[in-house]
Design a protein around this motif. Structure first.
Motif, short mmCIF file in Angstrom:
data_model
loop_
_atom_site.label_atom_id
_atom_site.label_comp_id
_atom_site.label_asym_id
_atom_site.label_seq_id
_atom_site.Cartn_x
_atom_site.Cartn_y
_atom_site.Cartn_z
N LYS A 33 0.70 -1.01 0.13
CA LYS A 33 0.23 -0.20 -0.08
C LYS A 33 0.81 1.10 0.18
O LYS A 33 0.67 2.00 -0.78
N LYS A 36 2.09 1.83 -3.50
CA LYS A 36 0.95 2.38 -4.46
C LYS A 36 0.76 3.84 -4.15
O LYS A 36 0.74 4.89 -5.10
N ASN A 37 0.90 4.21 -2.87
CA ASN A 37 0.55 5.72 -2.43
C ASN A 37 1.95 6.63 -2.97
O ASN A 37 1.63 7.50 -3.39
#
Length: 100
Positions: A33, A36-37
């Motif tokens: 995550k 992805k950020n």
């Protein structure tokens, strides 16, 4: 010809890679995550022609912190996430409220 005794005497084993690998395995979901950020932030910085330094100034953090964010290494607070979302006009976290 290689002298194995001499090589073994000067070689120093480095077990740190095993610790890093274990850490990556243990934190796999968070790291995915975070990555992805980081990509989302980098894409928006490119789209807006904003530098990491400019983003750091707007967020009142150091350029090094922004660099760690875009490398997916920084553990972000909700406050920082909200600031990034506001400055870059992006959504990093979507929380659906339960239906009543």
């Amino acid at each position: 010809m290689v002298n194995l005794d001499k090589l073994n005497n000067i070689a120093t084993p480095d077990p740190s890679w095993m610790l890093e690998a274990g850490d990556r395995i243990q934190n796999k979901e968070w790291l995915e995550k975070s990555g992805k950020n980081a990509l989302k932030i980098l894409k928006e910085l490119k789209n807006t022609s904003m530098t990491q330094k400019e983003l750091a100034d707007k967020l009142s953090i150091t350029p090094q912190q922004v660099n760690n964010i875009v490398k997916g290494r920084e553990k972000l607070t909700l406050k920082t996430i909200c600031k990034i979302e506001k400055e870059l006009n992006i959504e990093m976290i979507c929380i659906d409220l339960p239906k009543s």
